[in-house]
Design an enzyme around this catalytic site. Structure first.
Site, PDB file in Angstrom:
ATOM      1  N   ARG A 185      42.154  19.364 -22.396  1.00  0.00           N
ATOM      2  CA  ARG A 185      43.042  20.610 -22.178  1.00  0.00           C
ATOM      3  C   ARG A 185      44.334  20.119 -21.257  1.00  0.00           C
ATOM      4  O   ARG A 185      45.358  21.008 -21.479  1.00  0.00           O
ATOM      5  CB  ARG A 185      42.251  21.609 -21.292  1.00  0.00           C
ATOM      6  CG  ARG A 185      42.646  22.919 -21.270  1.00  0.00           C
ATOM      7  CD  ARG A 185      41.882  23.895 -20.637  1.00  0.00           C
ATOM      8  NE  ARG A 185      41.576  23.483 -18.999  1.00  0.00           N
ATOM      9  CZ  ARG A 185      40.524  23.899 -18.294  1.00  0.00           C
ATOM     10  NH1 ARG A 185      39.941  24.932 -18.984  1.00  0.00           N
ATOM     11  NH2 ARG A 185      40.608  23.268 -16.988  1.00  0.00           N
TER      12      ARG A 185
ATOM     13  N   ARG B 132      31.167  32.613  -7.327  1.00  0.00           N
ATOM     14  CA  ARG B 132      31.263  31.001  -7.305  1.00  0.00           C
ATOM     15  C   ARG B 132      30.599  30.632  -5.930  1.00  0.00           C
ATOM     16  O   ARG B 132      30.380  29.278  -5.724  1.00  0.00           O
ATOM     17  CB  ARG B 132      32.595  30.587  -7.479  1.00  0.00           C
ATOM     18  CG  ARG B 132      32.994  29.876  -8.452  1.00  0.00           C
ATOM     19  CD  ARG B 132      34.538  29.489  -8.185  1.00  0.00           C
ATOM     20  NE  ARG B 132      34.976  28.396  -8.964  1.00  0.00           N
ATOM     21  CZ  ARG B 132      35.469  28.496 -10.369  1.00  0.00           C
ATOM     22  NH1 ARG B 132      35.540  29.758 -10.848  1.00  0.00           N
ATOM     23  NH2 ARG B 132      36.166  27.583 -10.760  1.00  0.00           N
TER      24      ARG B 132
ATOM     25  N   ARG C  36      47.823  22.814 -17.117  1.00  0.00           N
ATOM     26  CA  ARG C  36      47.337  23.679 -15.830  1.00  0.00           C
ATOM     27  C   ARG C  36      47.413  22.543 -14.719  1.00  0.00           C
ATOM     28  O   ARG C  36      47.029  21.236 -15.006  1.00  0.00           O
ATOM     29  CB  ARG C  36      45.684  23.786 -15.783  1.00  0.00           C
ATOM     30  CG  ARG C  36      45.673  25.426 -16.053  1.00  0.00           C
ATOM     31  CD  ARG C  36      44.238  25.726 -16.163  1.00  0.00           C
ATOM     32  NE  ARG C  36      43.211  25.575 -15.222  1.00  0.00           N
ATOM     33  CZ  ARG C  36      42.148  25.933 -15.138  1.00  0.00           C
ATOM     34  NH1 ARG C  36      41.606  26.550 -16.393  1.00  0.00           N
ATOM     35  NH2 ARG C  36      41.290  25.578 -14.146  1.00  0.00           N
TER      36      ARG C  36
ATOM     37  N   LYS D 100      33.893  28.480 -20.699  1.00  0.00           N
ATOM     38  CA  LYS D 100      33.759  29.841 -20.263  1.00  0.00           C
ATOM     39  C   LYS D 100      35.015  30.574 -20.957  1.00  0.00           C
ATOM     40  O   LYS D 100      34.761  31.729 -21.531  1.00  0.00           O
ATOM     41  CB  LYS D 100      33.853  30.077 -18.697  1.00  0.00           C
ATOM     42  CG  LYS D 100      32.717  29.174 -18.098  1.00  0.00           C
ATOM     43  CD  LYS D 100      32.837  29.533 -16.574  1.00  0.00           C
ATOM     44  CE  LYS D 100      33.812  28.803 -15.979  1.00  0.00           C
ATOM     45  NZ  LYS D 100      34.032  27.310 -15.695  1.00  0.00           N
TER      46      LYS D 100
ATOM     47  N   ARG E 122      36.889  19.274  -7.978  1.00  0.00           N
ATOM     48  CA  ARG E 122      36.230  20.721  -8.546  1.00  0.00           C
ATOM     49  C   ARG E 122      34.822  20.429  -9.082  1.00  0.00           C
ATOM     50  O   ARG E 122      33.952  21.268  -8.989  1.00  0.00           O
ATOM     51  CB  ARG E 122      37.261  20.945  -9.782  1.00  0.00           C
ATOM     52  CG  ARG E 122      38.300  21.536  -9.474  1.00  0.00           C
ATOM     53  CD  ARG E 122      39.607  21.607 -10.668  1.00  0.00           C
ATOM     54  NE  ARG E 122      39.100  22.373 -11.693  1.00  0.00           N
ATOM     55  CZ  ARG E 122      39.566  22.325 -13.006  1.00  0.00           C
ATOM     56  NH1 ARG E 122      40.728  21.602 -13.227  1.00  0.00           N
ATOM     57  NH2 ARG E 122      39.216  23.319 -13.909  1.00  0.00           N
TER      58      ARG E 122
HETATM   59  P1  AP5 Z   1      37.392  26.276 -21.072  1.00  0.00           P
HETATM   60  O1  AP5 Z   1      36.989  27.256 -21.852  1.00  0.00           O
HETATM   61  O2  AP5 Z   1      39.034  26.266 -20.910  1.00  0.00           O
HETATM   62  O3  AP5 Z   1      36.585  26.046 -19.780  1.00  0.00           O
HETATM   63  P2  AP5 Z   1      36.301  26.888 -18.651  1.00  0.00           P
HETATM   64  O4  AP5 Z   1      34.692  26.663 -18.579  1.00  0.00           O
HETATM   65  O5  AP5 Z   1      36.951  28.264 -18.837  1.00  0.00           O
HETATM   66  O6  AP5 Z   1      36.912  25.878 -17.602  1.00  0.00           O
HETATM   67  P3  AP5 Z   1      37.799  26.131 -16.352  1.00  0.00           P
HETATM   68  O7  AP5 Z   1      38.327  24.812 -15.969  1.00  0.00           O
HETATM   69  O8  AP5 Z   1      38.837  27.356 -16.696  1.00  0.00           O
HETATM   70  O9  AP5 Z   1      36.982  26.561 -15.492  1.00  0.00           O
HETATM   71  P4  AP5 Z   1      37.141  26.491 -13.706  1.00  0.00           P
HETATM   72  O10 AP5 Z   1      35.811  27.196 -13.335  1.00  0.00           O
HETATM   73  O11 AP5 Z   1      37.217  25.109 -13.168  1.00  0.00           O
HETATM   74  O12 AP5 Z   1      38.574  27.245 -13.746  1.00  0.00           O
HETATM   75  P5  AP5 Z   1      38.790  28.495 -12.985  1.00  0.00           P
HETATM   76  O13 AP5 Z   1      40.130  29.062 -13.649  1.00  0.00           O
HETATM   77  O14 AP5 Z   1      37.759  29.460 -13.151  1.00  0.00           O
HETATM   78  O15 AP5 Z   1      37.494  24.632 -21.947  1.00  0.00           O
HETATM   79  C1  AP5 Z   1      37.679  23.408 -21.470  1.00  0.00           C
HETATM   80  C2  AP5 Z   1      38.365  22.763 -22.583  1.00  0.00           C
HETATM   81  O16 AP5 Z   1      37.320  22.259 -23.536  1.00  0.00           O
HETATM   82  C3  AP5 Z   1      39.527  23.394 -23.471  1.00  0.00           C
HETATM   83  O17 AP5 Z   1      40.414  22.648 -24.018  1.00  0.00           O
HETATM   84  C4  AP5 Z   1      38.636  23.843 -24.695  1.00  0.00           C
HETATM   85  O18 AP5 Z   1      39.269  24.100 -25.928  1.00  0.00           O
HETATM   86  C5  AP5 Z   1      37.586  22.711 -24.969  1.00  0.00           C
HETATM   87  N1  AP5 Z   1      36.262  23.177 -25.481  1.00  0.00           N
HETATM   88  C6  AP5 Z   1      35.772  24.352 -25.061  1.00  0.00           C
HETATM   89  N2  AP5 Z   1      34.362  24.658 -25.588  1.00  0.00           N
HETATM   90  C7  AP5 Z   1      34.237  23.184 -26.317  1.00  0.00           C
HETATM   91  C8  AP5 Z   1      33.355  22.790 -27.112  1.00  0.00           C
HETATM   92  N3  AP5 Z   1      32.041  23.508 -27.565  1.00  0.00           N
HETATM   93  N4  AP5 Z   1      33.500  21.460 -27.785  1.00  0.00           N
HETATM   94  C9  AP5 Z   1      34.656  20.736 -27.525  1.00  0.00           C
HETATM   95  N5  AP5 Z   1      35.545  21.436 -26.826  1.00  0.00           N
HETATM   96  C10 AP5 Z   1      35.605  22.464 -26.001  1.00  0.00           C
HETATM   97  O19 AP5 Z   1      39.191  28.403 -11.502  1.00  0.00           O
HETATM   98  C11 AP5 Z   1      40.366  27.438 -11.284  1.00  0.00           C
HETATM   99  C12 AP5 Z   1      40.464  27.463  -9.717  1.00  0.00           C
HETATM  100  O20 AP5 Z   1      40.762  28.899  -9.042  1.00  0.00           O
HETATM  101  C13 AP5 Z   1      39.299  27.012  -9.008  1.00  0.00           C
HETATM  102  O21 AP5 Z   1      39.078  25.655  -8.841  1.00  0.00           O
HETATM  103  C14 AP5 Z   1      39.352  27.704  -7.564  1.00  0.00           C
HETATM  104  O22 AP5 Z   1      40.097  27.036  -6.620  1.00  0.00           O
HETATM  105  C15 AP5 Z   1      40.007  29.024  -7.925  1.00  0.00           C
HETATM  106  N6  AP5 Z   1      38.960  29.942  -8.098  1.00  0.00           N
HETATM  107  C16 AP5 Z   1      38.533  30.795  -9.326  1.00  0.00           C
HETATM  108  N7  AP5 Z   1      37.515  31.691  -9.021  1.00  0.00           N
HETATM  109  C17 AP5 Z   1      37.225  31.572  -7.914  1.00  0.00           C
HETATM  110  C18 AP5 Z   1      36.099  32.082  -7.060  1.00  0.00           C
HETATM  111  N8  AP5 Z   1      35.519  33.256  -7.749  1.00  0.00           N
HETATM  112  N9  AP5 Z   1      35.913  31.976  -5.716  1.00  0.00           N
HETATM  113  C19 AP5 Z   1      36.982  30.837  -5.170  1.00  0.00           C
HETATM  114  N10 AP5 Z   1      38.138  30.437  -5.989  1.00  0.00           N
HETATM  115  C20 AP5 Z   1      37.959  30.625  -7.071  1.00  0.00           C
HETATM  116 MG    MG Z   2      38.474  28.918 -17.593  1.00  0.00          MG
END
Ligand code: AP5
Ligand code: MG
Length: 190
Positions: A128, A89, A134, A14, A146
């Site tokens: 990552r 979410r 992180r 994402k 997660r």
């Molecule tokens: P990346 O692009 O970083 O993936 P992402 O989908 O952004 O993954 P996140 O881990 O950020 O998602 P998440 O939903 O767990 O975390 P969030 O920050 O939202 O890509 C990942 C890796 O793969 C990178 O190294 C990239 O280079 C590589 N990559 C990407 N595409 C690729 C490809 N095609 N091929 C190969 N490699 C690739 O949330 C974190 C925490 O915050 C949650 O757990 C929760 O506690 C809280 N939180 C956030 N939002 C909410 C909400 N709405 N409600 C409640 N709690 C929340």
């Molecule tokens: Mg992200």
């Protein structure tokens, strides 16, 4: 205003794909995860509340993220719309978003869902972890939680948005460039 939801499990890509999307379509990127990590880094009261939940791989309370989203909506001008990354979410957050938008007779434009299997989630997050440091990427139990939280609380949104005719799925297993092209072909329709 257009309201795009960038949906997908942890590590689906994402954040990676958001950069080109906001540039190409003049959108404001809102990642609730990034906003929460900033609160933690700044040592705010909200950040303190969120930290233990994030480090355990659990969700923070709906009201907290809903408030963050609404505040960015209010403050933002000069864009064609928003790219919501990691929000909603839960079904409750999706209902809250609909209610926020309905106040101005607006609605979600489309859900762009990047899908990858669970094993690939682990690979991507481990990769990552060595680059970004992180806290919630560092530990296998947190990653497992997660993934579980995604299936239990977030995946029901697939049916929620399918029911509204707004759900569009992209195969996230290809290269970053493959996924970028598939997203661009989809976004050009809106
Ligand atoms: P990346 O692009 O970083 O993936 P992402 O989908 O952004 O993954 P996140 O881990 O950020 O998602 P998440 O939903 O767990 O975390 P969030 O920050 O939202 O890509 C990942 C890796 O793969 C990178 O190294 C990239 O280079 C590589 N990559 C990407 N595409 C690729 C490809 N095609 N091929 C190969 N490699 C690739 O949330 C974190 C925490 O915050 C949650 O757990 C929760 O506690 C809280 N939180 C956030 N939002 C909410 C909400 N709405 N409600 C409640 N709690 C929340
Ligand atoms: Mg992200």
């Amino acid at each position: 205003m257009k309201y795009f939801i960038l949906f997908g499990p942890p590590g689906a890509g994402k954040g990676t794909q958001a950069t080109a999307m906001v540039e190409n379509y003049n959108l404001r990127h809102i990642s609730t995860g990034e906003l929460l990590r900033k609160e933690i880094a700044d040592g705010t009261e909200l950040g303190l509340k969120a930290k233990s939940l994030i480090d355990a791989g659990a969700l923070v309370p709906d009201e907290i993220v809903e408030g963050m989203i609404e505040s960015v909506f209010r403050k933002t001008t000069g864009v064609n719309g928003f790219l919501l990354d990691g929000f909603p979410r839960t079904v409750a957050q999706a209902d809250a978003l609909d209610a926020m938008l309905a106040k101005n007779s607006e609605e979600v434009t489309a859900v762009v869902s990047i899908m990858i299997p669970d094993e690939m989630i682990r690979e991507r997050i481990k990769h990552r972890a060595s680059i970004e440091g992180r806290a919630d990427d560092a530990n296998d139990d947190t990653i497992s939680n997660r993934i579980r939280t995604y299936h239990d609380k977030t995946e029901p949104l697939v049916e929620y948005y399918k029911g509204k005719g707004k759900y569009h799925e992209i195969d996230g297993t290809g290269t970053i460039e493959d996924v970028r092209k598939a997203i661009a072909a989809l976004m050009d329709r809106f």
